[in-house]
Design a protein around this motif. Structure first.
Motif, PDB file in Angstrom:
ATOM      1  N   LEU A 149       0.828  -1.203   0.000  1.00  0.00           N
ATOM      2  CA  LEU A 149       0.000   0.000   0.000  1.00  0.00           C
ATOM      3  C   LEU A 149       0.865   1.257   0.000  1.00  0.00           C
ATOM      4  CD1 LEU A 149      -2.877  -0.957   2.446  1.00  0.00           C
ATOM      5  CD2 LEU A 149      -3.196  -0.063   0.139  1.00  0.00           C
ATOM      6  N   HIS A 150       1.923   1.267   0.798  1.00  0.00           N
ATOM      7  CA  HIS A 150       2.815   2.427   0.815  1.00  0.00           C
ATOM      8  C   HIS A 150       3.421   2.642  -0.564  1.00  0.00           C
ATOM      9  CE1 HIS A 150       5.546   5.463   2.099  1.00  0.00           C
ATOM     10  NE2 HIS A 150       6.620   4.695   2.115  1.00  0.00           N
ATOM     11  N   GLY A 151       3.853   1.560  -1.207  1.00  0.00           N
ATOM     12  CA  GLY A 151       4.441   1.679  -2.537  1.00  0.00           C
ATOM     13  C   GLY A 151       3.463   2.165  -3.589  1.00  0.00           C
ATOM     14  N   THR A 152       2.250   1.630  -3.575  1.00  0.00           N
ATOM     15  CA  THR A 152       1.274   2.060  -4.573  1.00  0.00           C
ATOM     16  C   THR A 152       0.762   3.472  -4.275  1.00  0.00           C
ATOM     17  OG1 THR A 152      -0.443   0.800  -3.377  1.00  0.00           O
ATOM     18  CG2 THR A 152       0.562  -0.249  -5.290  1.00  0.00           C
ATOM     19  N   ASP A 153       0.745   3.863  -3.007  1.00  0.00           N
ATOM     20  CA  ASP A 153       0.444   5.264  -2.685  1.00  0.00           C
ATOM     21  C   ASP A 153       1.480   6.181  -3.337  1.00  0.00           C
ATOM     22  OD1 ASP A 153      -1.725   4.534  -1.135  1.00  0.00           O
ATOM     23  OD2 ASP A 153      -0.742   4.914   0.788  1.00  0.00           O
ATOM     24  N   MET A 154       2.750   5.820  -3.215  1.00  0.00           N
ATOM     25  CA  MET A 154       3.817   6.625  -3.787  1.00  0.00           C
ATOM     26  C   MET A 154       3.723   6.673  -5.310  1.00  0.00           C
ATOM     27  SD  MET A 154       7.089   5.499  -1.456  1.00  0.00           S
ATOM     28  CE  MET A 154       8.141   6.820  -2.035  1.00  0.00           C
ATOM     29  N   ALA A 155       3.285   5.564  -5.913  1.00  0.00           N
ATOM     30  CA  ALA A 155       3.177   5.496  -7.367  1.00  0.00           C
ATOM     31  C   ALA A 155       2.106   6.425  -7.911  1.00  0.00           C
ATOM     32  CB  ALA A 155       2.880   4.056  -7.792  1.00  0.00           C
ATOM     33  N   ASP A 156       1.120   6.758  -7.085  1.00  0.00           N
ATOM     34  CA  ASP A 156       0.045   7.674  -7.476  1.00  0.00           C
ATOM     35  C   ASP A 156      -0.635   7.207  -8.763  1.00  0.00           C
ATOM     36  OD1 ASP A 156      -1.591   9.895  -7.184  1.00  0.00           O
ATOM     37  OD2 ASP A 156      -0.257  11.222  -8.299  1.00  0.00           O
ATOM     38  N   ILE A 157      -1.073   5.952  -8.737  1.00  0.00           N
ATOM     39  CA  ILE A 157      -1.731   5.360  -9.901  1.00  0.00           C
ATOM     40  C   ILE A 157      -3.093   6.021 -10.108  1.00  0.00           C
ATOM     41  CG2 ILE A 157      -2.676   3.225 -10.856  1.00  0.00           C
ATOM     42  CD1 ILE A 157      -0.564   1.758  -9.094  1.00  0.00           C
ATOM     43  N   LYS A 158      -3.333   6.475 -11.320  1.00  0.00           N
ATOM     44  CA  LYS A 158      -4.588   7.144 -11.660  1.00  0.00           C
ATOM     45  C   LYS A 158      -5.505   6.183 -12.421  1.00  0.00           C
ATOM     46  CE  LYS A 158      -3.514  11.501 -10.439  1.00  0.00           C
ATOM     47  NZ  LYS A 158      -2.128  11.358  -9.971  1.00  0.00           N
ATOM     48  N   PRO A 159      -6.823   6.441 -12.379  1.00  0.00           N
ATOM     49  CA  PRO A 159      -7.721   5.644 -13.223  1.00  0.00           C
ATOM     50  C   PRO A 159      -7.291   5.720 -14.683  1.00  0.00           C
ATOM     51  CG  PRO A 159      -8.987   6.915 -11.635  1.00  0.00           C
ATOM     52  CD  PRO A 159      -7.574   7.382 -11.507  1.00  0.00           C
ATOM     53  N   GLY A 160      -7.239   4.570 -15.314  1.00  0.00           N
ATOM     54  CA  GLY A 160      -6.803   4.500 -16.704  1.00  0.00           C
ATOM     55  C   GLY A 160      -5.314   4.303 -16.884  1.00  0.00           C
ATOM     56  N   SER A 161      -4.551   4.255 -15.786  1.00  0.00           N
ATOM     57  CA  SER A 161      -3.099   4.103 -15.881  1.00  0.00           C
ATOM     58  C   SER A 161      -2.707   2.738 -16.435  1.00  0.00           C
ATOM     59  CB  SER A 161      -2.452   4.268 -14.499  1.00  0.00           C
ATOM     60  OG  SER A 161      -2.562   5.581 -14.028  1.00  0.00           O
ATOM     61  N   THR A 162      -1.489   2.698 -16.986  1.00  0.00           N
ATOM     62  CA  THR A 162      -0.861   1.437 -17.364  1.00  0.00           C
ATOM     63  C   THR A 162       0.256   1.142 -16.366  1.00  0.00           C
ATOM     64  OG1 THR A 162       0.644   2.581 -18.878  1.00  0.00           O
ATOM     65  CG2 THR A 162      -1.405   1.721 -19.804  1.00  0.00           C
ATOM     66  N   VAL A 163       0.319  -0.107 -15.922  1.00  0.00           N
ATOM     67  CA  VAL A 163       1.248  -0.488 -14.861  1.00  0.00           C
ATOM     68  C   VAL A 163       1.966  -1.777 -15.254  1.00  0.00           C
ATOM     69  CG1 VAL A 163       1.471  -1.161 -12.426  1.00  0.00           C
ATOM     70  CG2 VAL A 163      -0.187   0.609 -13.081  1.00  0.00           C
ATOM     71  N   VAL A 164       3.264  -1.811 -15.006  1.00  0.00           N
ATOM     72  CA  VAL A 164       4.039  -3.044 -15.135  1.00  0.00           C
ATOM     73  C   VAL A 164       4.521  -3.438 -13.746  1.00  0.00           C
ATOM     74  CG1 VAL A 164       6.161  -4.093 -16.021  1.00  0.00           C
ATOM     75  CG2 VAL A 164       4.775  -2.648 -17.512  1.00  0.00           C
TER      76      VAL A 164
END
Length: 343
Positions: A149-164
């Motif tokens: 959760l801390h890591g994904t908070d930092m990533a600031d993933i937005k709706p519609g994002s692409t993630v690897v």
């Protein structure tokens, strides 16, 4: 009681020790399940700092058996998960709210006795209640989920994002689910292991990639790749030099890389600063779980995060030294230690 003790680098044994006695603010917790983490293997090999002799095990949950005289809000019979990372609250980092960087940080299972035992002491401020209706094993996933959760908070993933997501261990599998929960529409899980690729597809990965089948950078970020030009966010969960070096090359211009994986202390990785500068790729490192353990417990309790399918096997305490001394078996995601389970 039984406890699995790291007595020196490479020296890990199950011993009979005194059952701990809770202080005024402590909970005495009977362990139901504790997860084996890659960090436990790093500790065994001397690749991560700790203070032996110590009982390992920082991912755990169990039933409160005794409460100290000053404990409020907990009573015997409750199921809890313990946040192992204890900050002082007084140093300059704590006063800034950076409690994961506390100058006097102590971790249950690293600096003080942990959950690879029949019982563990948990300060009440580190305890979070879980429903008694929850399968006992699920509580052991709260700590790794809190770190994710801390890591994904930092990533600031937005709706519609692409993630690897690089790495198909438990951290990678949890990161896949959190990325989808944050609104990512495309999540690519990269791992060589077919069993893990299949599992990732079942829990939310939209695509998977096998590095053994071709060049990872071309196969994902190349003009004919899965994500031409790269991903908005790359989350490194394997903790190996190869994938950490690859991560920035898989990010798009202006993209973000978050390093969640733990490499052995002292190992180095090369980056090309020119490339990072001219593409303005952000590289962030995520350490521990500041203020996320309660959220993790709520997600686990609600069933939002799938964890049953991540349990590869369950072992008793007597089987633990062999499991720690050896790499994970092919396809394994999470091995749980259950003290009541007999070999």
């Amino acid at each position: 009681m039984k406890a699995a003790r790291l007595e020196a680098i490479g020296g890990f044994f199950v011993r009979m020790v005194e059952k701990p006695v809770p202080g005024p603010d402590d909970l005495l917790v009977r362990i139901e399940a504790a997860g084996i983490c890659g960090t436990d293997r790093h500790l065994f090999h001397g690749e991560f700092p700790c203070r032996p002799p110590v009982t390992l095990g920082h991912e755990f949950s169990g039933i409160v058996e005794v409460t100290g005289k000053d404990v409020i809000g907990f009573r015997p019979g409750m199921r809890i998960t313990g946040d192992p990372n204890i900050h002082c609250g007084r140093c300059s980092q704590c006063r800034r709210g950076r409690v994961n960087l506390c100058e006097s940080l102590q971790a249950i299972g690293i600096h003080r006795d942990g959950g690879f035992a029949d019982y563990v002491l948990v300060p009440q401020k580190q305890a979070y209640q879980l429903p008694l209706s929850l399968p006992p094993e699920h509580g052991a996933f709260c700590e790794p989920l809190a770190c994710c959760l801390h890591g994904t908070d930092m990533a600031d993933i937005k709706p519609g994002s692409t993630v690897v997501v690089l790495g198909g261990g438990v951290i990678g599998m949890l990161a896949v689910q959190l990325a989808r929960l944050a609104g990512a529409t495309t999540v690519v899980l990269v791992t060589r292991q077919a069993v893990r690729r299949k599992l990732a597809g079942e829990i939310g990965a939209t695509q998977t990639f096998d590095p053994a089948a071709g060049n990872t950078i071309e196969g994902i970020a190349g003009k004919d790749g899965l994500l031409p030009g790269g991903a908005d966010v790359v989350i490194e969960c394997a903790g190996v030099a190869e994938t950490i070096a690859e991560a920035p090359k898989l990010a798009r211009n202006g993209g973000t890389v978050v390093i969640l994986g733990v490499m052995p202390q002292g190992e180095k990785v090369e980056f090309e600063p020119f490339d990072l500068l001219f593409r303005e790729v952000r590289i962030l490192t995520s350490f521990l779980n500041p203020f996320t353990h309660g959220r993790a417990a709520a997600l686990i309790a609600s069933g939002t995060i799938k964890v049953d399918c991540l349990v590869s096997r369950r072992i008793g305490l007597d089987e633990l030294p062999d499991a720690i001394a050896n790499p994970p078996r092919p396809g394994e995601v999470k091995v749980l230690v259950m003290p009541d389970l007999q070999a």
